[in-house]
Design a protein around this motif. Sequence first.
Motif, short mmCIF file in Angstrom:
data_model
loop_
_atom_site.label_atom_id
_atom_site.label_comp_id
_atom_site.label_asym_id
_atom_site.label_seq_id
_atom_site.Cartn_x
_atom_site.Cartn_y
_atom_site.Cartn_z
N GLU A 12 41.72 19.47 -0.76
CA GLU A 12 42.88 19.16 -1.58
C GLU A 12 44.14 19.09 -0.72
OE1 GLU A 12 45.11 18.16 -4.81
OE2 GLU A 12 42.93 18.27 -4.63
N GLN A 13 44.28 20.01 0.23
CA GLN A 13 45.45 19.99 1.11
C GLN A 13 45.47 18.73 1.97
OE1 GLN A 13 48.06 22.01 1.20
NE2 GLN A 13 47.24 23.25 -0.47
N ARG A 16 46.70 15.89 -0.18
CA ARG A 16 48.14 15.98 -0.40
C ARG A 16 48.91 15.51 0.83
NH1 ARG A 16 50.26 21.51 -1.87
NH2 ARG A 16 52.15 20.24 -2.13
N HIS A 19 48.76 11.80 1.09
CA HIS A 19 49.69 11.20 0.13
C HIS A 19 51.12 11.27 0.66
CE1 HIS A 19 51.17 9.82 -3.74
NE2 HIS A 19 52.02 10.83 -3.77
N TRP A 202 55.64 24.05 -0.12
CA TRP A 202 54.58 23.06 -0.03
C TRP A 202 53.26 23.57 -0.61
CZ3 TRP A 202 53.47 18.09 0.83
CH2 TRP A 202 52.18 17.75 1.19
N ASP A 206 54.39 20.89 -6.07
CA ASP A 206 54.11 19.49 -5.79
C ASP A 206 55.32 18.89 -5.07
OD1 ASP A 206 52.86 17.06 -5.70
OD2 ASP A 206 53.36 16.51 -7.76
N HIS A 208 57.29 16.21 -2.60
CA HIS A 208 57.26 14.82 -2.18
C HIS A 208 58.27 14.60 -1.06
CE1 HIS A 208 54.71 13.43 -5.56
NE2 HIS A 208 55.34 14.38 -6.23
#
Length: 313
Positions: A12-13, A16, A19, A202, A206, A208
């Motif tokens: 999952e990290q 992220r 992304h 982080w 969530d 960005h």
Amino acid sequence: MSSTCQKRETTEQKKRLQHFQSELAILGSLQGFRYFQPWLRGKEELLLTIVNEDQDWQSPGFPVSAASSSSSISGSSSYSFGSGYDSSPLPGERPPPHAARARPQQHTEVEEQQQQHTEVEEQQQQQQTRRSSESHLLPASPSEREIAVPEMNCTLFLLAGYAKYGRPYAWIRSNHERLVNIGGADSLVKDTPMKLMSVSDWSSQDIHVWDMVSELVGLCTMPPPDNPFSLDTRYLQTLPLPDRFLVTGALLSFLEALVVQGSQEEVYYDKVVQEIKWLRRLHVHSLSDVLQLRGNVKRSPPAPEDSWEEMQQ
């Protein structure tokens, strides 16, 4: 079971971070912001030039950012032998009636002070460990070998999402003394990542790329703007038609993603929404002009010459 959960969390990290890297690539392709200019440099890095001082406001100086300066914990501790301490009785004297109670109290106070002293030492050790670990979070290229030169009245930053670190970080690439109390000119100190809230959060939130940008603009630009994503309307309106159509479309995509995925509690959220309204009008008009040049449609009305702030008056 724990191994499976750990692998799932690691996966999952990685997703992220990937992304975030894609957001870096999108931001690096944009132009037309008022307070900053991004430049993409590779898959994991982005250079960010941020305005130091808003030209519409005269600043008396640049205070050192509390978020960037390192804090220190005092390790001094002393023992106090006051009301809880009694001397030993002389030979032939009987101890005072309260002696039996006084000694345990004295012993308890000493133990508490020793515990406090131990806690302070542990906090210092943890802080030193954290600083040591941060000092080894070096960017791919040291700041001393930075070839990019910021414009006048600007500070250069490096945003990166290195896979080896597993999370994004930001480094100052110029004007270190303006924002950070570096405590020397050592290159290792200069290449220590900034202590940003967006980086600290982080793992739990969530985060960005626009969260890091807004925090950096707030730290760097004086006075901190109400909307770090304000557009340079004059620049956008004077772009050649084909460029204006493409640039406004790319900006729209980024700002709309910010509005949809970002937090509505941010102070700049409503202002970004208003910027989008003005930008959409300019983009649609540019599209109409492009089609008109191709002979497909009739000429549209004149493009909006005012910014969204003027539209609100």
